[in-house]
Every structure is written in structure tokens, then in C-alpha cells.
Design a protein around this motif. Structure first.
Motif, short mmCIF file in Angstrom:
data_model
loop_
_atom_site.label_atom_id
_atom_site.label_comp_id
_atom_site.label_asym_id
_atom_site.label_seq_id
_atom_site.Cartn_x
_atom_site.Cartn_y
_atom_site.Cartn_z
N ASP A 175 -24.87 -3.86 -0.47
CA ASP A 175 -24.23 -2.49 -0.95
C ASP A 175 -22.83 -2.44 -0.86
N ARG A 176 -22.23 -3.00 0.14
CA ARG A 176 -20.74 -2.96 0.08
C ARG A 176 -20.28 -4.43 0.32
N ILE A 177 -18.92 -4.55 -0.11
CA ILE A 177 -18.28 -5.82 0.19
C ILE A 177 -17.11 -5.40 0.91
N ILE A 178 -16.60 -6.23 1.88
CA ILE A 178 -15.44 -6.37 2.51
C ILE A 178 -14.84 -7.53 2.42
N VAL A 179 -13.47 -7.53 1.77
CA VAL A 179 -12.87 -8.66 1.54
C VAL A 179 -11.56 -8.86 2.57
N ALA A 180 -11.73 -10.01 3.40
CA ALA A 180 -10.77 -10.33 4.54
C ALA A 180 -10.22 -11.46 4.27
N THR A 181 -9.67 -11.78 3.29
CA THR A 181 -9.07 -13.26 2.65
C THR A 181 -7.55 -13.30 2.71
N GLY A 182 -6.98 -12.37 3.39
CA GLY A 182 -5.34 -12.40 3.46
C GLY A 182 -4.68 -11.55 2.69
N GLN A 183 -3.10 -11.64 2.66
CA GLN A 183 -2.44 -11.28 1.88
C GLN A 183 -1.28 -12.06 1.22
N ARG A 184 -0.53 -11.27 0.27
CA ARG A 184 0.52 -12.12 -0.77
C ARG A 184 1.62 -11.03 -0.56
N PRO A 185 2.97 -11.57 -0.99
CA PRO A 185 4.19 -10.68 -0.98
C PRO A 185 4.15 -10.06 -2.24
N ASP A 186 4.52 -8.82 -2.63
CA ASP A 186 5.10 -8.21 -3.57
C ASP A 186 6.35 -8.56 -3.96
N LEU A 187 6.20 -9.52 -5.26
CA LEU A 187 7.65 -9.93 -5.73
C LEU A 187 8.38 -9.12 -6.88
N GLU A 188 7.52 -8.23 -7.30
CA GLU A 188 8.06 -7.46 -8.62
C GLU A 188 9.12 -6.61 -8.32
N ILE A 189 9.42 -6.20 -6.90
CA ILE A 189 10.72 -5.14 -6.82
C ILE A 189 11.84 -6.05 -6.82
N THR A 190 11.81 -7.31 -6.66
CA THR A 190 13.16 -8.07 -6.67
C THR A 190 13.24 -9.07 -7.87
N ARG A 191 12.53 -8.46 -8.84
CA ARG A 191 12.62 -9.31 -10.03
C ARG A 191 13.92 -9.69 -10.84
N GLU A 192 14.86 -8.60 -10.44
CA GLU A 192 16.25 -8.81 -11.00
C GLU A 192 17.47 -9.38 -9.98
N LEU A 193 16.89 -9.95 -9.04
CA LEU A 193 17.55 -10.68 -7.87
C LEU A 193 17.05 -12.16 -8.15
N ARG A 194 18.39 -12.55 -7.57
CA ARG A 194 18.26 -14.20 -7.57
C ARG A 194 17.76 -14.67 -6.09
N LEU A 195 16.57 -14.89 -6.08
CA LEU A 195 15.70 -15.48 -5.24
C LEU A 195 15.41 -16.77 -4.74
N GLU A 196 15.45 -17.45 -3.92
CA GLU A 196 14.69 -19.01 -3.79
C GLU A 196 13.52 -18.82 -2.99
N LEU A 197 12.46 -18.90 -3.67
CA LEU A 197 11.11 -18.78 -2.89
C LEU A 197 10.38 -20.25 -2.93
N ASP A 198 9.61 -20.35 -2.09
CA ASP A 198 8.80 -21.62 -1.93
C ASP A 198 7.87 -21.61 -3.16
N PRO A 199 7.60 -22.67 -3.94
CA PRO A 199 7.06 -22.31 -5.12
C PRO A 199 5.46 -22.00 -4.93
N TRP A 200 4.86 -22.23 -3.82
CA TRP A 200 3.34 -22.06 -3.70
C TRP A 200 3.09 -20.81 -2.58
N LEU A 201 4.06 -20.76 -1.77
CA LEU A 201 3.90 -19.96 -0.83
C LEU A 201 4.33 -18.61 -0.72
N GLU A 202 5.34 -18.54 -1.72
CA GLU A 202 6.09 -17.36 -2.10
C GLU A 202 6.91 -16.71 -1.11
#
Length: 460
Positions: free
Chosen positions: A305-332
Motif C-alpha cells: 500500500d505504501r513505500i518508504i525509501v530510506a536509501t540515503g541523500q545527495r547534495p544539491d549542487l544547483e545553487i552553486t552552478r555559477e561558482l568554481r567548485l572542485e568536487l569529487d567526481p562520484w561522491l560530489e
């Protein structure tokens, strides 16, 4: 002092790490402004306020925050007690935010939707470090304004960006269409969400402590509402690592959870499905049917009847699109931390203390701290986040000796992972609550005592 230096430091997020950064800046007399998208400080923690953490009050309080609070008569009444999320907000974060040193500089209901350099896009290099940061701030009324800052500390966390059902990292077919019957994270099935889950057949997807806590609550709900059924769906197959160390666990409350969960599965009170990676969701007989792949081929589960997804989270990178960030290519997360926390490589190791150098970016004056600095990695230590905040504040104050002298109260930081990185739903398979998650303190304590200690979790 230049015009740029007179501007405040912008802190994004009023959780434990963001407020710790504010406390350290306040102690150093630097102007700052805290932006919180939620209606109150600790808004993300309130989402799992019904959950009790595994770590004590003593392990959940930042040093500068403690000094400011104690100056105004605050104290930890029971240092060895295990607080709930709601208690952390009520008895620590809110009193901290109400102090005169912080109160006037915290704005709730203020969402940062974009950040850039005033008058410069991402491509332009000349004079970049001389320009203030431009923050687009959206208020609860829908109005958009522009604020300027000399530096930005992003402590916004990842809680509001849950991973989807799909093992591929993408939403599965049907996930969006049936969104009204899907919850993410740790809904309060015994409290605010009781009506949605009582008497229902509920699938909980995920192999970490977020999932475990929800499952145990569903079993309690079934004791009062006998038609309630809990189905546990995990991608991995090594259940011993998911259940944890039992009576040998360094944290008694956490070990008891794993032991209790195994008992409930063995008794048939929780239906366990392993080796299952969801690929589609469809309606079947009035319910939701998960379709996925296993090592033996495709499989369709019985409708729920219902599903609960408890598979973790990820960062929101959209707000920093115009900044020069250096991120890990897979962990972000920040690039410097990637090799130290990669769950593909680390089952139980250590992360050395780190500060402003590791949390900075090619964009001068921008720092990512807290759980967001770890990106998608399912491991985070609260004390590490507090040290990040202290070091960054010292660097912004020009005290480079203090900024470079990074350390933790305990000698080393334990890092653990679940048996499958894809199954991780928080610190060491634990809830990711927290930008503030202090779950790996168990390993720190164990190792400082010369013990092995692994299998971190976060909540009881």
C-alpha cells in the motif's frame, strides 16, 4: 578594512554545523548572516525528531556553542543521556539561536536559490576575488532579493535531497507517478503519519539504520493495528553487517536494535527480501508492485500500500552552478575528502582531522562543511563538522595558525560503510540525520581504547 571585508559571512543552513560556524564567527567578532530555508533552526532534524540518536549529549555539542551558551547559564543536564532529534533542537539548537550573539543574524524561511559573484559569471577570472558573493534569497512570501557577502559557508546538508528508489541513482519508472504513496527518509509512522500506515502493507527500501528504525516502528504499530505488515527490501545480501554487532556493539542501544531486528525477521514479523534492485513501479490489484532485478533475474514483489525509501541523500549542487567548485567526481563532496571517505574503498578506516584547506574550493572565500562536504558518502562525524567550522572561522578571521591546527577531541575518526554503498542511507548505514550525524563516534571511542570497533550507526 576594505568594503568587501565589511560585508557579513553568509552561512547557509541553521543546523548544528551552520550554527557552530556562527558561534565561532561570533566569538571572533566577525559579522555573519545565517540563512535557513526551514521555518525554524534545526528544521531538517525536526523531520526525524521522534528518533533517538546513539550518541550522548556530550558528543553532540560544539565547543564555541557551548562556551556561548554557558556564558548565559545553559548547561547539559545529563551529559551521558541519548537525546532525540527533537530534544537536540529544543534543548540545544534553539537556545543557541536565541542568544543575543546570534539571534539577530539568523533568518528562517529564507532559501538560497543561487550564488554567484557580483557582476561576474563563472567564466570570468579577472578580479574575481575582489567581488562580493551575490546570493539570491527567496522568502516564504515568494519574493526574491539579492544579498551580498564577503564569504560563504555552505552547511545546508543533504537531508532535503533523498536518493530515489532506483539502484542506478535515477528514479525508477512509475516513481514520480505514484509519489503520493511514497515517503523518503524516516516518517513518523507512530505519530504524525500513523493514519497513513496503520493497517497497511508497507515496503521499506534500504539497508541502513534509517530503514531499521522505521521497521521497528512499523512492528510496534502492528501490535496495535494487527493488519499492518512490514516488508523490508534491501539490495545487499550480507545481513550480518546490516544487523550489526549485537551485544558486542560499542554502543549498547545500537547493538540492541540490530539484535531486535534480526529476532523480528526470524519470527516472521518482518518480511525480508534481499538481493533486490528496483527498476519499476506499477499498480497491481489496487496496490503498488515493485519490479526489480536479482542475481537470478527479474522479480516482481507482492503489492504493497505504501513505500518508504530510506536509501540515503545527495547534495544539491544547483545553487552553486555559477561558482568554481572542485568536487569529487562520484561522491560530489569536496574533492580533497573523496579518497578518504569513498565507501567503495573504505569499510573501516579513518579520516584525519581537516579544516579550511580541505573544505575550500577554487572559488575564493567559498567553503562546503558538514555532511554536504561528504557528498553522497554514507559516513559523517559530527565532531568532524564542528572542527571544519572552527577552522574555517579562524581562516576567515586571518588566524591561519589556528586555522591550520586542525584536531579532534578524540584521537581518530572512525569510518564505516554498509555492505553495499548503494544501500547506505546515512552514517555507516545510519539515518543521515544530521548534517549533524555523530554516529561514527562509536568507532572513535572504540579505537581510542584499543578496540576494533566498526559498524557505525546513528540512532536508537
Amino acid at each position: 578594512m576594505t568594503t568587501l571585508e565589511k560585508l557579513p559571512v553568509a552561512i547557509i543552513g541553521a543546523g548544528p554545523i551552520g550554527l557552530a560556524a556562527a558561534a565561532h564567527l561570533a566569538e571572533r567578532g566577525l559579522p555573519f548572516k545565517v540563512y535557513e530555508a526551514g521555518a525554524s533552526v534545526g528544521a531538517n532534524i525536526r523531520n526525524w525528531g521522534h528518533v533517538r540518536v546513539f550518541t550522548t549529549w556530550e558528543q553532540n555539542v560544539d565547543t564555541a556553542s557551548r562556551r556561548l551558551l554557558e556564558r548565559h547559564g545553559w548547561n547539559v543536564k545529563r551529559p551521558d543521556a541519548l537525546p532525540t532529534g527533537e530534544e537536540i533542537v529544543r534543548d540545544y539548537l534553539q537556545p543557541l539561536a536565541d542568544l543575543p550573539e546570534l539571534k539577530g543574524q539568523i533568518e528562517t524561511g529564507a532559501r538560497i536559490v543561487a550564488i554567484s559573484r557580483a557582476g561576474l559569471d563563472k567564466v570570468t577570472s579577472k578580479g574575481r576575488e575582489t567581488k562580493p558573493f551575490e546570493l539570491r534569497v527567496e522568502t516564504t512570501t515568494g519574493k526574491l532579493r539579492v544579498d551580498l557577502a564577503r564569504a560563504v559557508i555552505d552547511a545546508s546538508g543533504t537531508w532535503q535531497n533523498p536518493n530515489p528508489l532506483g539502484a542506478s541513482g535515477l528514479k525508477i519508472q512509475g516513481e514520480a507517478a505514484f509519489a503520493e504513496r511514497i515517503a523518503y527518509g524516516m516518517p513518523d509512522v507512530l505519530g504524525a503519519g500513523r493514519a497513513e500506515y496503520a493497517g497497511r502493507r508497507v515496503a521499506v527500501v534500504g539497508g541502513g539504520y534509517s530503514a531499521i528504525n522505521v521497521l521497528l516502528d512499523l512492528v510496534r504499530l502492528a501490535e496495535a493495528e494487527s493488519a499492518t505488515k512490514a516488508v523490508w527490501v534491501v539490495r545487499g545480501t550480507n545481513m550480518d553487517r546490516i544487523y550489526g554487532g549485537g551485544s558486542a556493539d560499542e554502543l549498547e542501544a545500537r547493538g540492541a536494535l540490530g539484535t531486535r531486528l534480526k529476532q523480528l525477521v526470524d519470527q516472521g514479523r518482518i518480511e525480508l527480501i534481499t538481493d533486490f534492485s528496483a527498476t519499476a513501479l506499477r499498480e497491481q490489484a489496487g496496490g503498488l508492485q515493485l519490479v526489480g532485478t536479482t542475481s537470478s533475474g527479474e522479480r516482481a514483489l507482492a503489492p504493497v500500500d505504501r513505500i518508504i525509501v530510506a536509501t540515503g541523500q545527495r547534495p544539491d549542487l544547483e545553487i552553486t552552478r555559477e561558482l568554481r567548485l572542485e568536487l569529487d567526481p562520484w561522491l560530489e563532496g569536496v574533492k580533497a575528502l573523496g579518497p578518504l571517505i569513498d565507501p567503495n574503498l573504505h569499510s573501516c578506516g579513518s579520516v584525519p582531522p581537516h579544516g579550511h584547506k580541505e573544505t575550500s574550493h577554487p572559488e575564493p572565500g567559498f567553503y562546503t562543511i558538514g555532511v554536504k562536504s561528504y557528498g553522497r558518502a554514507p559516513t559523517f562525524l559530527l565532531l568532524t563538522g564542528y572542527e571544519q567550522a572552527r577552522s574555517v572561522a579562524a581562516a576567515l578571521a586571518g588566524d591561519m595558525k589556528a586555522a591550520d591546527d586542525v584536531h579532534l577531541v578524540l584521537p581518530e575518526t572512525g569510518i564505516c560503510s554498509t555492505d553495499s554503498a548503494a544501500d547506505a542511507s546515512g552514517c555507516c548505514g545510519g539515518p543521515a540525520p544530521l548534517e549533524s550525524n555523530a554516529c561514527c563516534v562509536a568507532d572513535v571511542v572504540a579505537k581510542s581504547a584499543g578496540k576494533a570497533g566498526c559498524g557505525c550507526g546513528a540512532v536508537a
